[in-house]
Design an enzyme around this catalytic site. Sequence first.
Site, short mmCIF file in Angstrom:
data_model
loop_
_atom_site.label_atom_id
_atom_site.label_comp_id
_atom_site.label_asym_id
_atom_site.label_seq_id
_atom_site.Cartn_x
_atom_site.Cartn_y
_atom_site.Cartn_z
N LEU A 82 0.83 -1.21 0.00
CA LEU A 82 0.00 0.00 0.00
C LEU A 82 0.86 1.25 0.00
O LEU A 82 0.45 2.29 -0.49
CB LEU A 82 -0.91 0.01 1.23
CG LEU A 82 -2.01 -1.05 1.24
CD1 LEU A 82 -2.63 -1.16 2.63
CD2 LEU A 82 -3.08 -0.70 0.21
N GLY A 117 5.81 3.78 4.80
CA GLY A 117 5.54 4.78 5.83
C GLY A 117 6.76 5.09 6.67
O GLY A 117 7.87 4.69 6.34
N TYR A 163 7.71 3.97 9.52
CA TYR A 163 8.42 2.90 10.20
C TYR A 163 8.70 1.70 9.30
O TYR A 163 9.34 0.75 9.73
CB TYR A 163 7.62 2.44 11.42
CG TYR A 163 7.31 3.58 12.37
CD1 TYR A 163 8.28 4.09 13.19
CD2 TYR A 163 6.04 4.16 12.38
CE1 TYR A 163 8.01 5.14 14.05
CE2 TYR A 163 5.75 5.21 13.24
CZ TYR A 163 6.75 5.70 14.07
OH TYR A 163 6.47 6.74 14.90
N VAL A 194 7.33 -0.65 5.48
CA VAL A 194 6.37 -0.84 4.40
C VAL A 194 5.01 -1.29 4.96
O VAL A 194 4.94 -1.94 6.01
CB VAL A 194 6.96 -1.84 3.36
CG1 VAL A 194 7.06 -3.23 3.95
CG2 VAL A 194 6.15 -1.84 2.09
N ASP A 251 2.22 12.68 16.15
CA ASP A 251 2.57 12.77 14.73
C ASP A 251 1.30 12.92 13.89
O ASP A 251 1.16 12.28 12.85
CB ASP A 251 3.37 11.54 14.32
CG ASP A 251 4.12 11.75 13.01
OD1 ASP A 251 4.43 12.91 12.68
OD2 ASP A 251 4.39 10.75 12.31
P1 ADP Z 1 3.30 7.51 7.33
O1 ADP Z 1 4.18 6.90 8.34
O2 ADP Z 1 4.00 8.31 6.28
O3 ADP Z 1 2.13 8.21 7.95
P2 ADP Z 1 2.05 4.98 7.08
O4 ADP Z 1 3.11 4.06 7.56
O5 ADP Z 1 0.96 5.28 8.05
O6 ADP Z 1 2.68 6.30 6.51
O7 ADP Z 1 1.38 4.41 5.79
C1 ADP Z 1 2.07 4.16 4.57
C2 ADP Z 1 1.06 3.92 3.48
O8 ADP Z 1 0.17 2.87 3.82
C3 ADP Z 1 0.19 5.12 3.20
O9 ADP Z 1 0.07 5.28 1.81
C4 ADP Z 1 -1.15 4.79 3.81
O10 ADP Z 1 -2.19 5.33 3.05
C5 ADP Z 1 -1.17 3.28 3.78
N1 ADP Z 1 -1.88 2.80 4.98
C6 ADP Z 1 -1.46 2.89 6.26
N2 ADP Z 1 -2.35 2.35 7.11
C7 ADP Z 1 -3.39 1.93 6.37
C8 ADP Z 1 -4.65 1.29 6.65
N3 ADP Z 1 -5.00 1.00 7.89
N4 ADP Z 1 -5.46 1.01 5.62
C9 ADP Z 1 -5.11 1.31 4.35
N5 ADP Z 1 -3.96 1.91 4.01
C10 ADP Z 1 -3.09 2.22 4.99
#
Ligand code: ADP
Length: 303
Positions: free
Chosen positions: A13, A16, A18, A20, A129
């Site tokens: 998806l 992020g 921390y 993938v 955050d």
């Molecule tokens: P960041 O740390 O930059 O906020 P995340 O680690 O939360 O990013 O997420 C990375 C990617 O995964 C993003 O594109 C986010 O939209 C997707 N994502 C994160 N959590 C979810 C979830 N619960 N359902 C769908 N997509 C998610």
Amino acid sequence: KRVADRYLKREVLGEGTYGVVFKAVDTKTGQIVAIKKIRLGAQKEGINFTALREIKLLKELKDPNIIELIDAFPHKGNLHLVFEFMESDLEAVIRDRNIVLSPADIKSFLQMTLRGLVFCHRKWVLHRDMKPNNLLIAADGQLKLADFGLARIFGSPDRRFTHQVFARWYRAPELLFGAKQYGPGVDVWAAGCIFAELLLRRPFLQGVSDIDQLGKIFAALGTPTPAQWPDMVHLPDYVEYQFVPPPPLRSLFPNTSDDALDLLSKMLAYDPKTRISAHQALDHRYFTSVPAPTKPALLPRPA
Ligand code: ADP
């Protein structure tokens, strides 16, 4: 491919803070989930008992406006956190030029954000955050805060990664001045910046460095005086900025109601001790005056 005998791995998806994130099916329940793989190699101490205990606490945080942590397990040297899958996020909504956000829609998004904050702050968990892409939107329209408590467990995200710089725009002034002790007010400040972003349809305070971020804040809200924020001068990274008087907030938000602006100014109060709490914010007259917040199922969403 199966993970931990339970999850069928699907597409990635995104990447992020921390590690993938990938989509998966929970074969036990049939539910679609998002699994966040946290690289423990990047962690100096690895996963310790404190972190495991904190993760257990996060699993207990259940609220309609908090994304549920369904499961957590180590697998091949990575920690896997399993969350409910979300369709979209608030950043996609704000950026979608085909979407019109009415005052009632904005009120609904802010109300759901504050409800999630109240729930966690009551349990003494801070987010630290908050940003629009951490506010996920479920299929039924409910907004849910993601990544709650992770900053405390895994340390503040590494800001060297370019995609992380955006988090700076939501940082409270006490954090930018290097405060080591801070409270739930940091999340309220971030929610205030997100409120402003919903109104403006662009990030409110877009600093290019921490110093510039403070400059942007002071240009928009006036330089804080020691009378306004007595503890400021004792903060580790405090430096005196040239005094800028506060311009009327109305000049930056010409088409916004007085109630909305009053709440916004209270969420963006400089002194964290006088900043409105998430709980008090929900009781603000903005939420009882017309228009009523849009019901989640009726909110606009990206195509
Ligand atoms: P960041 O740390 O930059 O906020 P995340 O680690 O939360 O990013 O997420 C990375 C990617 O995964 C993003 O594109 C986010 O939209 C997707 N994502 C994160 N959590 C979810 C979830 N619960 N359902 C769908 N997509 C998610």
